[in-house]
Design an enzyme around this catalytic site. Structure first.
Site, PDB file in Angstrom:
ATOM      1  N   PHE A   1     -37.844  21.074 -10.256  1.00  0.00           N
ATOM      2  CA  PHE A   1     -36.583  20.749  -9.602  1.00  0.00           C
ATOM      3  C   PHE A   1     -36.770  19.497  -8.749  1.00  0.00           C
ATOM      4  O   PHE A   1     -37.737  19.387  -7.991  1.00  0.00           O
ATOM      5  CB  PHE A   1     -36.087  21.918  -8.752  1.00  0.00           C
ATOM      6  CG  PHE A   1     -34.683  21.702  -8.260  1.00  0.00           C
ATOM      7  CD1 PHE A   1     -33.615  21.842  -9.130  1.00  0.00           C
ATOM      8  CD2 PHE A   1     -34.428  21.315  -6.961  1.00  0.00           C
ATOM      9  CE1 PHE A   1     -32.306  21.612  -8.695  1.00  0.00           C
ATOM     10  CE2 PHE A   1     -33.133  21.080  -6.528  1.00  0.00           C
ATOM     11  CZ  PHE A   1     -32.075  21.238  -7.397  1.00  0.00           C
TER      12      PHE A   1
ATOM     13  N   ASP B   1     -42.312  27.716  -6.389  1.00  0.00           N
ATOM     14  CA  ASP B   1     -40.925  27.705  -5.951  1.00  0.00           C
ATOM     15  C   ASP B   1     -40.198  28.820  -6.708  1.00  0.00           C
ATOM     16  O   ASP B   1     -40.095  28.784  -7.943  1.00  0.00           O
ATOM     17  CB  ASP B   1     -40.289  26.337  -6.234  1.00  0.00           C
ATOM     18  CG  ASP B   1     -38.840  26.252  -5.740  1.00  0.00           C
ATOM     19  OD1 ASP B   1     -38.208  27.303  -5.525  1.00  0.00           O
ATOM     20  OD2 ASP B   1     -38.343  25.122  -5.608  1.00  0.00           O
TER      21      ASP B   1
ATOM     22  N   TYR C   1     -29.659  31.422  -1.481  1.00  0.00           N
ATOM     23  CA  TYR C   1     -28.242  31.388  -1.876  1.00  0.00           C
ATOM     24  C   TYR C   1     -27.997  31.514  -3.367  1.00  0.00           C
ATOM     25  O   TYR C   1     -26.853  31.422  -3.795  1.00  0.00           O
ATOM     26  CB  TYR C   1     -27.549  30.140  -1.328  1.00  0.00           C
ATOM     27  CG  TYR C   1     -28.115  28.790  -1.743  1.00  0.00           C
ATOM     28  CD1 TYR C   1     -27.824  28.237  -2.982  1.00  0.00           C
ATOM     29  CD2 TYR C   1     -28.914  28.064  -0.883  1.00  0.00           C
ATOM     30  CE1 TYR C   1     -28.323  27.004  -3.343  1.00  0.00           C
ATOM     31  CE2 TYR C   1     -29.419  26.828  -1.231  1.00  0.00           C
ATOM     32  CZ  TYR C   1     -29.122  26.298  -2.458  1.00  0.00           C
ATOM     33  OH  TYR C   1     -29.623  25.074  -2.812  1.00  0.00           O
ATOM     34  N   LYS C   2     -29.035  31.755  -4.156  1.00  0.00           N
ATOM     35  CA  LYS C   2     -28.821  31.943  -5.583  1.00  0.00           C
ATOM     36  C   LYS C   2     -28.739  33.452  -5.855  1.00  0.00           C
ATOM     37  O   LYS C   2     -27.736  34.078  -5.529  1.00  0.00           O
ATOM     38  CB  LYS C   2     -29.931  31.243  -6.358  1.00  0.00           C
ATOM     39  CG  LYS C   2     -29.905  29.712  -6.150  1.00  0.00           C
ATOM     40  CD  LYS C   2     -31.051  29.025  -6.882  1.00  0.00           C
ATOM     41  CE  LYS C   2     -31.113  27.548  -6.542  1.00  0.00           C
ATOM     42  NZ  LYS C   2     -30.010  26.782  -7.158  1.00  0.00           N
TER      43      LYS C   2
ATOM     44  N   ARG D   1     -25.396  25.739 -18.912  1.00  0.00           N
ATOM     45  CA  ARG D   1     -26.210  26.804 -18.305  1.00  0.00           C
ATOM     46  C   ARG D   1     -25.347  28.018 -17.991  1.00  0.00           C
ATOM     47  O   ARG D   1     -24.253  27.896 -17.432  1.00  0.00           O
ATOM     48  CB  ARG D   1     -26.837  26.328 -16.987  1.00  0.00           C
ATOM     49  CG  ARG D   1     -27.827  25.226 -17.114  1.00  0.00           C
ATOM     50  CD  ARG D   1     -28.670  25.132 -15.837  1.00  0.00           C
ATOM     51  NE  ARG D   1     -27.852  25.085 -14.631  1.00  0.00           N
ATOM     52  CZ  ARG D   1     -28.348  25.115 -13.400  1.00  0.00           C
ATOM     53  NH1 ARG D   1     -29.659  25.201 -13.206  1.00  0.00           N
ATOM     54  NH2 ARG D   1     -27.550  25.041 -12.354  1.00  0.00           N
TER      55      ARG D   1
END
Lengths: 412, 412
Positions: free
Chosen positions: B126, B197, B222-223, B371
Site C-alpha cells: 500500500f 500491515d 476503519y476497515k 474490487r
C-alpha cells in the site's frame, strides 16, 4: 472594581460577548475554569456528530468522502483556524496531534539549517514539546540536539548553532506570554527559525503569525477551540517556506495525488503535504462544529473580555484572600498574561480538590500551582465572583484539610 | 453451488453469523461491498457518541479523563483488538494513524539492526507504507534505505543488509494473502525483523502474530473493524522486543509519568510508549463501540463465512459473466485470498460507477480493477447474488457506456 455580586452581574449584562455562552452545553451549577485544559462542547456538537454518523457515514458509506466533502474537511477546518492566528488559509494544515505536528515541523526546520544542530527551548516549555524534540534529536544523532535553558537566558543563547527556537507562546504553568514579535526578530537576526506552540493561545489570545514574521507554529484543537478531547491539531508554515518544506512523516494524504496510488512519494502543494494518514473524520467534525463559534466573533473582543476576567479575578483574590498565603504566579501586567491566572499555595492540591467538590473546576500543577482558565467565550464575570467566593470559604473554613481531598487522581 | 436466489436465501437462513447484521446501521436497498475501504457504523455507535459528548464531555468536562476512564481508553481498545490478531493485551497499542504507527515501528526496527540499512518491501505494498519508509529513509541518510522488489523476488532479496521486511498481509489490489508464517521465518533466518500491515486483515482474516513469531505489526481501525472514517490505528510489538523498543515519536502520553510534567522523556513500559499526543477520545469511543461486535464472535467463524462468500461470488461470476471479458485478479485458491475479490476489466471504472448507481457499492483501482469486499460480519449471501445479478445486467445492457459514468470523483 465591583464590591458586590450584584455589581458583577451588571458587568455580565453589559458584556458584548454574553450571548456566546448559550451556545455551549455547560452543566448547571458548575463554574468551569479549566477550558485551558479542555474546552466544553457546543450545544450543536452532539447533533453534528449524530448526523455525521447517521446520515453521512451510515447513509453514504464510502461515498461520503466525495458526497459529504470529507476529503476536503481538513482544509476547511484549517481555513477556519487561520484567521485566529494571523495566517493565510493556505498556511495552515489540520492533522494528527500537536506532538506529531511539532515533530514534522521541527524536522523541517532542522533540515533547513543543516549547519546548525541546536533546537533551543526553555525549561518551562510544555513537556511533550521537549520530548518530541528529544526523540528527533536521538534519531538524528550529531545532526540535532535539544538545548534547554532558563527563560531569561533564551536571547543570549541564540548562537550560531541554533537552527530553531521552539517555544510555547503562553506558559502552561504561569500563563506568562512570550513576546512573539521580539523573539521572532531576535531569532531571525541570529539566523535561526522559530516554531511557536499556540496550544494555550488560539481562541483566547490574539496571535498574528504573519505580522510577527513567524516561520512555523503548531497548536491544539481541544483547549480554547473546544474541539473535543484529543481533537485534531493544527500546523502553520509561512508561505515563504512552502517550497522547501520537507517532513519525514510522508503519508498518502500528503501526496500530490493520493488516489493515483503511485509507489513514489511526491508532496502535495504547500501545507497540504503536512497531512499523513487518513484524517480522523469524526473528530474533525466535532472541531469543525466548535470553530463555527469563532466565525462570528472578533478575536480582539475575546481578548478584551479575557483581560477583564483575569483582572477581576486577581483583584478579588488580592482583596478577599490576602490572609491566606496565596502568591500570584502569573504576571500582574495583563499584557504579559494569557487567558489564565495561576496562584501558588503550599496546599494548592487540596485546595483545588475542595473547589472542584464545590463545583468550581480549575486544576493543579505541581509543586504548588492552582490554575484558573478564563475562556472568554463562555466564562461570565459572575463565575469569577463565585470562584473567589468559594475559594474564600474553602480557606476560611479550612475545608481543604479534609483527608479525602488528598487522593491524587490519575489525570491532574 | 446455488442456481437460484431462493437457494441463496437458504444459505443466509443457515448462517450462524446472520444475527450480526442487524447490529449495523446499513441503508436500505444498498449492497455494500466496500467494507474493505470503510466499514459501516454499528447501530449503537451514534448513541455511544451522543453519550460521550453529552454526559461525559459535556457533563464531566475535564474530570472525564478520570471519571469516564478516558485515560485508559487507548489500552482498553487495544485489549479488544489483541485477540483478533493473536497478540497479548500488552502487545498492542492504539494511537494515531496506520501511517504514523508504521513510522514509529520502522524507526524502532532500523534502530535494532544498526548494521543493516535496508527496509525491504514490494511494489504492490500500500502506497502510504512505502511513502512513510521513504520519509524515514530520507531523514536517516546512510542509515536506512527502502528497497522495493517484485513479490516473487522478496525471499531472494532477504540479504545481509536487510533490517526489516515490511509487507501488507492482504494485498489491497488483488486481495492476495502473504504466508505470514513462512515469510517471518525466512526473515528471521536472514537476520531481519518483520513488520506486517494488517489493514486488510484485522476483523476478517485470522491473524496469529505470536504463533508466527512476528516482530511488529500495524493496522487500521476503519476497515473490517468498523471504527469510523479515519479511526485510530493499532500497533503490535512482540513482548520480547518491549525492553529495547525505541521510537522517535516520544510524546507525553507515552511517558512513564505524563502528569509528573518532567522535562526529560522516559518511556512508559511496553507498548504504552507508542502513544504520543493526547488520544482522540471521540474517535476512540466510536472504535471501542464497534469492537464490541467482536467480543462475541469467533474469528474462525468469520473466516469460514468470508471464504464461503468469496467462493460464491467467484463461482457466480464464472457462470454468469463468462462472456464479458472479466479476469479474476484475486487468487482462485481461498487459502491465498483475503476477504475481497478483484476482477479486472478494461472498462472497470465505468462498470463500478454503474454498479454504484444501482446501489451495489464496490470500488475501482487503476488501471482496471473492480474490487469487492465481503465483510463477513454483515454481508449476506443474497448480497452476493444481487451483486452478480446487477453486474450481469450492467454488462448485458452495456449500461456502463453511459457518458455520465466517466466522471472521476476525487476519492476513488
Amino acid at each position: 472594581m465591583p464590591t458586590t455580586r450584584a455589581e458583577v452581574l451588571e458587568l455580565d449584562a453589559d458584556d458584548e460577548l454574553a450571548g456566546l455562552r448559550e451556545r455551549f452545553a455547560l452543566p448547571e451549577g458548575v463554574v468551569y475554569l479549566d477550558g485551558n485544559s479542555l474546552g466544553p462542547p457546543l450545544a450543536s456538537t452532539a447533533e453534528s456528530l449524530q448526523r455525521a454518523v447517521g446520515a453521512d457515514w451510515g447513509g453514504e458509506l464510502i461515498r461520503a468522502w466525495n458526497t459529504c466533502g470529507w476529503i476536503d474537511l481538513p482544509a476547511r477546518v484549517a481555513a477556519r483556524i487561520a484567521p485566529l492566528i494571523g495566517a493565510g488559509d493556505d498556511e495552515v494544515a489540520v492533522a494528527d496531534s500537536t506532538s506529531i505536528n511539532l515533530f514534522k515541523l521541527l524536522a523541517a526546520a532542522v533540515a533547513m539549517r543543516p549547519d546548525r544542530p541546536v533546537i533551543l527551548s526553555e525549561e518551562e516549555n510544555f513537556p511533550t514539546d521537549l520530548y518530541m524534540a528529544q526523540g528527533l534529536a536521538e534519531l538524528l544523532g550529531d545532526r540535532a540536539r535539544l538545548e534547554v535553558v532558563a527563560r531569561e537566558r533564551l536571547r543570549e543563547s541564540l548562537g550560531r548553532e541554533v537552527a530553531v527556537l521552539m517555544l510555547t507562546h503562553v506558559d502552561f504553568r504561569s500563563g506568562e506570554l512570550h513576546d512573539m514579535q521580539q523573539l521572532t526578530r531576535a531569532s531571525h537576526e541570529a539566523g535561526a527559525l522559530t516554531l511557536w506552540d499556540l496550544a494555550h493561545s488560539a481562541g483566547a489570545v490574539p496571535v498574528d503569525l504573519n505580522a510577527c514574521g513567524a516561520d512555523f507554529a503548531v497548536g491544539c484543537g481541544y483547549k480554547y477551540l473546544n474541539g473535543g478531547p484529543g481533537a485534531p491539531a493544527f500546523a502553520y508554515v509561512a508561505r515563504r517556506h512552502h517550497e522547501r518544506l520537507r517532513t519525514p512523516l510522508t503519508g498518502w494524504m500528503g501526496h500530490r495525488e493520493p488516489f493515483a496510488f503511485s509507489t513514489r512519494y511526491e508532496p502535495a502543494s504547500g501545507c497540504a503535504r503536512l497531512l499523513a494518514g487518513t484524517p480522523p473524520i469524526l473528530s474533525l467534525i466535532a472541531l469543525d462544529d466548535a470553530l463555527d463559534l469563532f466565525s462570528t466573533v472578533d478575536v480582539a473582543a475575546l481578548r478584551r473580555k479575557s483581560v477583564a476576567l483575569t483582572e477581576l479575578f486577581i483583584a478579588l483574590v488580592e482583596r478577599r484572600l490576602a490572609d491566606h498565603r496565596f502568591r500570584l504566579a502569573s504576571p500582574r501586567d495583563p499584557d504579559r498574561r494569557g487567558s489564565q491566572v495561576s496562584l501558588a499555595h503550599p496546599e494548592g492540591f487540596a485546595i483545588v480538590q475542595a473547589l472542584i467538590a464545590r463545583g468550581v473546576i480549575g486544576d493543579f500543577r505541581a509543586p504548588d500551582l492552582l490554575r484558573f482558565g478564563f475562556a472568554p467565550a463562555y466564562t461570565r464575570f459572575v463565575d469569577v465572583w463565585d470562584a473567589v467566593e468559594n475559594l474564600e470559604q474553602v480557606m476560611s473554613t479550612a475545608e481543604w484539610e479534609r483527608p479525602e481531598l488528598r487522593v491524587r487522581p490519575r489525570v491532574t
